[in-house]
Design a protein around this motif. Structure first.
Motif, PDB file in Angstrom:
ATOM      1  N   THR A  52       0.833  -1.211   0.000  1.00  0.00           N
ATOM      2  CA  THR A  52       0.000   0.000   0.000  1.00  0.00           C
ATOM      3  C   THR A  52       0.862   1.253   0.000  1.00  0.00           C
ATOM      4  O   THR A  52       0.604   2.214  -0.738  1.00  0.00           O
ATOM      5  N   ILE A  53       1.894   1.253   0.855  1.00  0.00           N
ATOM      6  CA  ILE A  53       2.789   2.412   0.913  1.00  0.00           C
ATOM      7  C   ILE A  53       3.557   2.553  -0.397  1.00  0.00           C
ATOM      8  O   ILE A  53       3.766   3.667  -0.893  1.00  0.00           O
ATOM      9  N   LYS A  54       3.956   1.429  -0.979  1.00  0.00           N
ATOM     10  CA  LYS A  54       4.666   1.461  -2.257  1.00  0.00           C
ATOM     11  C   LYS A  54       3.810   2.135  -3.326  1.00  0.00           C
ATOM     12  O   LYS A  54       4.306   2.921  -4.151  1.00  0.00           O
ATOM     13  N   LEU A  55       2.505   1.851  -3.320  1.00  0.00           N
ATOM     14  CA  LEU A  55       1.602   2.490  -4.283  1.00  0.00           C
ATOM     15  C   LEU A  55       1.582   4.003  -4.090  1.00  0.00           C
ATOM     16  O   LEU A  55       1.606   4.763  -5.059  1.00  0.00           O
ATOM     17  N   ALA A  56       1.544   4.431  -2.841  1.00  0.00           N
ATOM     18  CA  ALA A  56       1.522   5.871  -2.565  1.00  0.00           C
ATOM     19  C   ALA A  56       2.840   6.533  -2.956  1.00  0.00           C
ATOM     20  O   ALA A  56       2.862   7.632  -3.530  1.00  0.00           O
ATOM     21  N   GLU A  89      -5.010   4.718  -4.469  1.00  0.00           N
ATOM     22  CA  GLU A  89      -6.378   5.168  -4.759  1.00  0.00           C
ATOM     23  C   GLU A  89      -7.292   5.005  -3.546  1.00  0.00           C
ATOM     24  O   GLU A  89      -8.511   5.056  -3.681  1.00  0.00           O
ATOM     25  N   GLY A  90      -6.728   4.779  -2.361  1.00  0.00           N
ATOM     26  CA  GLY A  90      -7.532   4.571  -1.166  1.00  0.00           C
ATOM     27  C   GLY A  90      -7.973   5.872  -0.523  1.00  0.00           C
ATOM     28  O   GLY A  90      -7.807   6.971  -1.076  1.00  0.00           O
ATOM     29  N   ALA A  91      -8.481   5.752   0.719  1.00  0.00           N
ATOM     30  CA  ALA A  91      -9.063   6.913   1.408  1.00  0.00           C
ATOM     31  C   ALA A  91      -8.189   7.450   2.532  1.00  0.00           C
ATOM     32  O   ALA A  91      -8.513   8.499   3.104  1.00  0.00           O
ATOM     33  N   ASN A  92      -7.106   6.771   2.886  1.00  0.00           N
ATOM     34  CA  ASN A  92      -6.268   7.212   3.992  1.00  0.00           C
ATOM     35  C   ASN A  92      -5.653   8.579   3.682  1.00  0.00           C
ATOM     36  O   ASN A  92      -4.994   8.759   2.651  1.00  0.00           O
ATOM     37  N   ALA A  93      -5.866   9.549   4.584  1.00  0.00           N
ATOM     38  CA  ALA A  93      -5.449  10.932   4.327  1.00  0.00           C
ATOM     39  C   ALA A  93      -3.926  11.062   4.202  1.00  0.00           C
ATOM     40  O   ALA A  93      -3.419  11.796   3.342  1.00  0.00           O
ATOM     41  N   ILE A  94      -3.209  10.369   5.088  1.00  0.00           N
ATOM     42  CA  ILE A  94      -1.738  10.461   5.048  1.00  0.00           C
ATOM     43  C   ILE A  94      -1.202   9.873   3.746  1.00  0.00           C
ATOM     44  O   ILE A  94      -0.335  10.465   3.081  1.00  0.00           O
ATOM     45  N   LEU A  95      -1.727   8.723   3.377  1.00  0.00           N
ATOM     46  CA  LEU A  95      -1.269   8.082   2.142  1.00  0.00           C
ATOM     47  C   LEU A  95      -1.684   8.882   0.909  1.00  0.00           C
ATOM     48  O   LEU A  95      -0.950   8.916  -0.094  1.00  0.00           O
ATOM     49  N   LYS A  96      -2.815   9.542   0.990  1.00  0.00           N
ATOM     50  CA  LYS A  96      -3.238  10.387  -0.136  1.00  0.00           C
ATOM     51  C   LYS A  96      -2.277  11.563  -0.318  1.00  0.00           C
ATOM     52  O   LYS A  96      -1.922  11.923  -1.442  1.00  0.00           O
TER      53      LYS A  96
END
Length: 564
Positions: free
Chosen positions: A325-329, A335-342
């Motif tokens: 997930t972090i690699k994607l960010a 494309e998720g909803a986590n504010a930090i990752l966005k």
């Protein structure tokens, strides 16, 4: 203009085409093992020969061949070269600030024995880094640590390359196994199970083999209890995690279990004699004095933690960088909803560039009639080297070095590594040319012609060849995975076994891959000595791939009950 790959390009004959395709590989072996050519000269000249054969023998348009080489060269610089630069830089920071002296003392406090230090650092810690990052970081960091402890640079590099055999198939959070699912259609979990029923045999053997290479049989027997603790702890964990948890965590968990099991065991058990290398034994009196002096130096728990903190930071940040997930960010694909990752995704997107490679993108047509995409993948934030750089920036504040000295050290590192980076760029360029022209598949198809009786034995050699050419078990699995599946089906071999053999055989080719050799030499300050390291590892590579070949042959017959 398009180029359709023709695997029988020379005389419309597979055998003759394979002989021609072998020329760059044979030349590279000769350049390093016989001529003892400097790595960057061997790499550049091998690339030149591959280009000539691709253009004139395989009829690949010259522009396409050169742009394919450029694609490989860019990949050799980012992410691979970037990992080496930042890894060596982080190590140099700890040396320049005196923190590595404390690290050395803390390791010696566990054991002064070189055999056991190799198991702790090269085997267990190196495997952890392989599981978290891969792409050269494990060898670069663990080899540098061994050199700092007092190991001969050539020995340190060679031992770390051999130790890296056990974890490579599950490296970088399981990337080699996961990558094989796409082109073959076989679930990564099934491949993981089968690899987990092959590699544990190597994982038990490698610690013994490392010590045997270092010290011989008599001295190896002295530390057999420690060897068994290290190898069995790793192998058992590797089997259970690969079979019941999937391909993502076998390396990380196996390495941690092995590392802590051995460290705890050494609190209660010591070898009868302390082993040191011959060069150290020649200065026995001096060494004894130094040992006594080292033992007299007592460091507090806080000092030891501070000294190790750059590498603990490195481990933590690289682990985060490898999480899917972090690699994607980090690469701008979240494309998720986590504010930090966005928020991280916005930064990652702005620092990710994926331009098409001119002249060759979707212009190479493979035998399935599909166009092969070609891109420059420039993921600046998502690269593992950037994670290491962040660890180096935080380390600046921990160790108290000034920005001026920090910058000077970085400049020194860049200057020291200019030739190794050229070597890496050229050999990865060579790999891309052999792939895009069809040469590597010609060689794979030739090995696949060995028939129903012999193919199970030679199946791992395909993976070995793929990793030698590409420097990556992931790339070798992508290159030969489908060929393994098709050939296995045609000769009556279980496809899952063939795919596992490709990955397990591939790990034994990592230690002689040109880019691995260049990475290891760069890490220990042996730039220009690549031929010496190649001569050190080549015999071990052949020996280990033969073991995997025999195991696969048996699993296809009398041990078929081991196939999931």
């Amino acid at each position: 203009m398009t180029f359709t790959q023709n695997f029988t390009a020379v005389g419309d004959n597979l055998a003759l085409s394979a002989v021609v395709a072998l020329i760059p590989i044979i030349y590279f072996f000769w350049a390093l093992a016989v001529k003892r050519m400097k790595g960057y000269l061997a790499g550049i000249s091998t690339l030149a020969i591959a280009l000539v054969i691709a253009i004139f023998a395989y009829k690949m348009p010259a522009g396409m061949a050169f742009m394919s080489a450029s694609q490989g060269a860019v990949y050799g610089i980012l992410p691979i070269g970037w990992i080496i630069i930042t890894s060596v830089f982080l190590y140099k920071l700890t040396v320049k600030t005196g923190q590595f002296d404390i690290i050395r003392t803390s390791v010696v406090s566990i054991t002064e024995d070189r055999r056991l230090q190799a198991l702790l650092v090269a085997f267990s810690f190196g495997a952890f880094l392989e599981g978290a990052a891969g792409f050269g970081a494990p060898v670069a960091i663990s080899a540098a640590l061994l050199v700092g402890l007092g190991f001969n640079p050539l020995y340190a590099a060679g031992l770390c390359l051999i130790a890296n055999t056990a974890p490579v198939a599950f490296g970088a959070i399981g990337a080699p196994i996961i990558a094989m699912e796409g082109p073959t259609g076989i679930a990564a979990t099934e491949i993981s199970k089968m690899v987990g029923r092959q590699l544990p045999f190597l994982s038990v053997f490698i610690p013994f083999y490392l010590v045997f290479i270092m010290a011989g049989w008599k001295k190896t027997k002295e530390v057999l209890p420690a060897i068994l603790v290290s190898g069995i702890a790793f192998a058992v964990t590797q089997f259970f995690t690969s079979n019941f948890m999937g391909p993502e965590l076998p390396d990380i968990l196996s390495a941690l279990v092995s590392l802590f099991a051995l460290a705890i065991f050494l609190k209660f058990w010591k070898p009868k004699t302390i082993f040191r290398f011959t060069s150290e034994q020649e200065l026995a009196a001096t060494s004894t004095a130094k040992t006594i002096k080292t033992q007299d130096v007592k460091h507090s728990g806080g000092q030891i933690f501070k000294a190790w903190s750059p590498f603990l930071l490195l481990t933590g940040i690289i682990t985060l960088w490898g999480m899917p997930t972090i690699k994607l960010a980090l690469t701008g694909h979240y494309e998720g909803a986590n504010a930090i990752l966005k928020a991280l995704n916005i930064i990652g997107h702005s620092l990710t560039f994926i331009p098409n490679v001119p002249l060759i993108n979707n212009k190479v047509i493979n035998t399935a009639g599909a166009a092969v995409p070609a891109i420059y993948k420039l993921e600046f934030l998502g690269a593992a080297g950037t994670a290491i750089l962040i660890a180096a920036i935080i380390t600046k504040f921990i160790v108290g070095i000034s920005w001026k000295d920090w910058t000077i050290t970085f400049g020194e590192t860049l200057n020291e590594l200019k030739y190794p980076v050229i070597t890496i760029a050229s050999v990865v360029g060579f790999a891309y040319v052999t792939n895009s022209s069809g040469m590597s598949t010609t060689l794979g198809m030739t090995l696949a012609k060995t028939g129903s009786t012999l193919f199970p034995f030679f199946s791992p050699f395909l993976g070995w060849l793929g990793v030698f050419i590409t420097g990556s078990d992931t790339s070798a699995n992508l290159l030969f995975g489908n060929l393994q599946k098709i050939t296995a089906t045609s000769v009556g071999m279980d496809p899952v076994l063939a795919l596992a053999a490709n990955s397990s055989g591939g790990v034994t080719g990592k230690m002689i891959s040109p880019q691995s050799i260049a990475v290891a030499c760069a890490a220990v300050g042996l730039a220009g000595k690549e031929s010496d390291l190649f001569r050190f590892t080549i015999k071990h590579s052949f020996f280990l791939v033969i073991i995997v070949g025999i195991l696969t042959f048996l699993q296809n017959g009398v041990l078929s009950w081991m196939i999931p």
